[in-house]
Design a protein around this motif. Structure first.
Motif, PDB file in Angstrom:
ATOM      1  N   ARG A 139      44.983  39.944  -5.024  1.00 47.95           N
ATOM      2  CA  ARG A 139      44.539  41.323  -5.236  1.00 47.95           C
ATOM      3  C   ARG A 139      45.669  42.241  -5.703  1.00 47.95           C
ATOM      4  N   ARG A 140      46.830  42.122  -5.081  1.00 47.16           N
ATOM      5  CA  ARG A 140      47.931  43.024  -5.462  1.00 47.16           C
ATOM      6  C   ARG A 140      48.318  42.881  -6.925  1.00 47.16           C
TER       7      ARG A 140
ATOM      8  N   LYS B 220      45.282  44.309  -9.175  1.00 45.24           N
ATOM      9  CA  LYS B 220      45.360  45.769  -9.216  1.00 45.24           C
ATOM     10  C   LYS B 220      46.250  46.251 -10.354  1.00 45.24           C
TER      11      LYS B 220
ATOM     12  N   TRP C  59      38.305  43.776 -12.562  1.00 44.47           N
ATOM     13  CA  TRP C  59      39.354  44.638 -11.983  1.00 44.47           C
ATOM     14  C   TRP C  59      38.792  45.623 -10.953  1.00 44.47           C
ATOM     15  N   ARG C  60      37.691  46.277 -11.305  1.00 44.50           N
ATOM     16  CA  ARG C  60      37.181  47.300 -10.388  1.00 44.50           C
ATOM     17  C   ARG C  60      36.589  46.705  -9.115  1.00 44.50           C
TER      18      ARG C  60
ATOM     19  N   THR D 164      39.802  45.556  -6.863  1.00 47.98           N
ATOM     20  CA  THR D 164      40.465  46.694  -6.211  1.00 47.98           C
ATOM     21  C   THR D 164      39.595  47.317  -5.119  1.00 47.98           C
ATOM     22  N   ARG D 165      38.332  46.897  -5.029  1.00 46.63           N
ATOM     23  CA  ARG D 165      37.462  47.481  -4.004  1.00 46.63           C
ATOM     24  C   ARG D 165      37.055  46.504  -2.925  1.00 46.63           C
TER      25      ARG D 165
END
Lengths: 516, 516
Positions: A88-89, A92, B364-365, B368-369
């Motif tokens: 995830r990092r 992002k 991506w969205r 990040t969630r």
């Protein structure tokens, strides 16, 4: 794969210089196309400690426009990051279309350490390698141009470098017990690295192994691979090869390019109020090339030392650049950052707000982009847009911009109360000088794209901006965050003034640093 | 100010029920107007430990649409947050226009603790109070409707509650030594709280002090203040008072509202392929009201216990809701979350991508969630949009959506490998049932705004969506993240099935939890 590397490779100074010059001509065109075609670019720097990874990365960062570039530093997993799937990092931080994301170490660094330290059993190692493969394939399939550089040095060379640092009082901080321990396990780590690289050296996401013992060879190898591969990628995305030819500074002799705007609609001479701070700007200040070079070099050296001092003492700096179009903000920022470690600062270009920026308070996007303690945040335009362009263009109400002076002062006071240093530059030129620069840009094939109808329209509103800038300087020059007006009629003067001012502001806070 | 509170205030059950009913009629209209007029709303819950703050907050959260609401929990400063000006973490979370941000504790909590614990000298205390004042004024000036609730109980009552918890095996975890220590210093903390509240009780950002000893009084006081103040704020922003009247479920007798679409262009009967999983959905499954109520209540009770179990064992849950328009996703999510602690889950509504979401990889969205370990992320629509709407509408290329099945499986595998549980629901109704629901919505004054031309256009593409859904179910139902098809012809059946399935999926991972 490492056995294919010849670590004795060296590059002589002359070839090095010539190659750098070629690259400096090629890269701006490549980056402009990356931006125009919306190509996302992701660059990973990995390799041994003390292999010159940071140096190679800095050479690349300083050659690309910071407005489209982000540098991400990967530290070993922080507690908080462990609460999400590990990739995830990095997800992002993937680049947007047209953006270059540069990773100082990456997912590989985490895997390499965990595996070499015995904290990753075979099953998890395999699974994570497969996840990396999926991740990279997904990015590449989506159009990302992916670079993976591995900086390689021998165990002997690493020992020599660690020892040199340890023996040098100003460099000693670079070498920890942990670094020596890892050095001792060079052979184990080598085997792990080799497996990792071989397993992730895919057709779509290949590694570039770099012989990193000779600095010149290492730098050119990275930059040349970057330029060549980017060129191939752009051609594969439909860019015609002749578009990739670097444009010349000047048109061929005798050729005159058509101006973007036929006529300058700004009346001359301008009758501007004399009671403005701007009326007192001395337009005659200049520097000769020799003095310029010398003072710039000295300031840049101190800036680099101060950057490190800030990092180790957790001192943040917020630098704001505002100024007339073509006043030289970009050039000044480039000189300010030229010798800095890219890990310590970030240039934050501010354009018109979009998406969620438009549906939040106008200060929201600045609050969320403030630099962390120890880092520098360099704003290329800023929250002052509220009382400049938004005021002039009517993007906010009169009540809103009138209120903004107080809001901005409060915002900056919270920042300085927290401990950060704020410097704010207004780069000032005369309307005549702006006209000369606009016309010169129009005649320069390589810089022509920087001037548009909009620049001419803004120019026609010089008197309105003059009033807005005058109000801004008067209303927001505070003891905790004063404005510095930079006489920018002469670019050399302006750049040196900016760099020296940052040095002074930081030294006033930190005291003069030891050269490192 | 606290001396003005009468902590003996009580509300009888009957008044309470009637008032709740009134509020349930008023709040949907208020929230719709908040959304339509783009009004940002920020609600702060503060008060004593064990004052029922979480309970009052939950009553509000469960009455507003999660699609426009975010809950933010403030813990004492984490190390990382200290590296920025302290208000940054709250600025980051201010509501966008049309959004409701609810803070379970806030900047006040940090100040109160630091000051009461003697970690904030008078000068910093003063400065921070001034910064809070600036912050709130800036928000309110920008149009934010700001609520600040303080839940008040006496020292005696706090002691009684802490003791009750400590004596109850299932509640003991709620009381730490720290809580007892703070209780002992109730009087000091009271003085600090009082100063803090008096100093920040401004005309633009007033406090609402809530007598919090009687649960019914506390809840109604909060909800009623919220509704009344919101109404005033909307009127001040130009909403006509009659727009604020709650709309009825049904039009007046004899009145027929004009349909959004005159004609249903979906041919009937539809000839759909029989080799789809969708062809086998049993449309006759239903639940009678009594059984529905009973099973739903039982499931919701277990869900609440499982939510806490997840939190304490750091187990994450990702729940995906997809389904035909009007299949009842929103209603199912509402029942799933009705008894949950709002701090433990988040509903993430997914609409068309915008801003930076459009310039990044489509995953991506979602990356990040993802919910943090210990939390639930409930996606109202999801990454499956890639192979549904984006495929049908041509928002991505054929190559892109064909590739997406693999990418999605890989994405979900990373999530489950990390340890999260994934549940995925397809809510299925027949085209005939959808037509009935569309027509019913058109005839309901209060729900009419939920149906647009676009819904009718999507409906006309039923066969294409049918094919896309069938492919999706086949290609992405994996062992680690299987699909659950929910027969949604009967809403009661669907809601119970969803809730019970989540219970089963979590119990399979965690074992059956102790009721708390």
């Amino acid at each position: 794969m490492f056995e294919t590397l010849d670590l004795s490779l060296k590059l002589d100074k002359q070839t090095y210089r010539a190659e750098l010059e070629r690259l400096d001509r090629e890269l701006p065109t490549l980056q402009r196309l990356v931006y125009e075609r919306g190509v996302p670019v992701l660059v990973v720097f990995e390799g041994w400690y003390a292999s010159g990874r940071g140096d190679a990365m800095a050479r690349l960062v300083h050659r690309v426009d910071p407005r489209g570039t982000r540098v991400h530093v990967t530290h070993a997993s922080r507690e908080d990051e462990l609460l999400w799937p590990w990739l995830r990092r990095f997800w992002k931080r993937i680049p947007a279309r047209g953006e270059i994301s540069i990773f100082d170490r990456s997912w590989y660094y985490l895997l390499w350490n965990l595996r070499a330290d015995g904290e990753l059993d075979a099953a998890r190692w395999e699974r994570h390698l497969a996840e990396v493969d999926d991740f990279e394939r997904q990015l590449v399939d989506d159009g990302v141009v992916l670079f993976k550089f591995w900086m390689h040095i021998s165990k002997k060379e690493q020992k020599r470098r660690l020892k040199d640092w340890a023996d040098d009082e100003t460099q000693r901080w670079r070498v920890s017990d942990e670094d020596w321990k890892r050095h001792k396990h060079y052979d184990t780590r080598l085997r792990v690295a080799e497996e990792m690289i071989e397993r992730t050296h895919t057709h779509r996401a290949p590694w570039t192994l770099v012989e990193a013992e000779d600095a010149r060879h290492r730098r050119i190898r990275v930059l040349r691979s970057f330029a060549d591969e980017l060129r191939r990628a752009l051609i594969a995305r439909g860019v015609a090869p002749d578009e990739l030819e670097p444009l010349p500074e000047e048109p061929p002799p005798g050729v005159v390019l058509p101006p973007v705007s036929e006529q300058d609609t700004l009346p001359q001479p301008l009758d501007l109020p004399a009671d403005s701070l701007l009326a007192r700007v001395d337009r005659t200040l200049r520097l000769e090339p020799d003095e310029y070079r010398e003072r710039l070099r000295a300031a840049q050296k101190r800036l680099r030392a101060l950057e490190f001092e800030c990092y180790s003492r957790r001192q943040a700096l917020v630098a704001v650049f505002e100024g007339w179009d073509a006043a030289g903000k970009g050039g000044a920022i480039k000189r300010l950052t030229a010798k800095l470690d890219p890990r310590g600062y970030q240039v934050i270009p501010i354009a018109a707000p979009e998406g969620p920026e438009k549906t939040h308070h106008y200060l929201w996007r600045f609050w969320t982009r403030l630099p962390k303690d120890g880092h520098w945040g360099i704003f290329d335009r800023s929250w002052y847009g509220r009382v400049l362009v938004e005021r002039i263009e009517g993007f906010c109400t009169e009540d809103e911009w009138r209120r903004a002076y107080q809001e901005i002062n409060e915002f900056e006071r919270v920042i300085t109360s927290h401990g950060a240093v704020i410097v704010k530059f207004w780069l000032d030129i005369s309307p005549e000088e702006q006209l000369r620069r606009f016309r010169r840009r129009e005649q320069s094939p390589i810089r022509r794209h920087k001037i548009t109808e909009e620049d001419w329209r803004n120019r026609a509103r010089w008197p309105q901006y003059y009033a807005a800038v005058s109000d801004m300087l008067r209303q927001t020059s505070t003891a905790h965050a004063p404005w510095t007006i930079v006489e920018a009629e002469d670019k050399r003067w302006a750049r040196v003034k900016v760099c020296e001012h940052v040095v002074r502001a930081l030294e006033a806070r930190l005291g003069a640093p030891v050269a490192r």
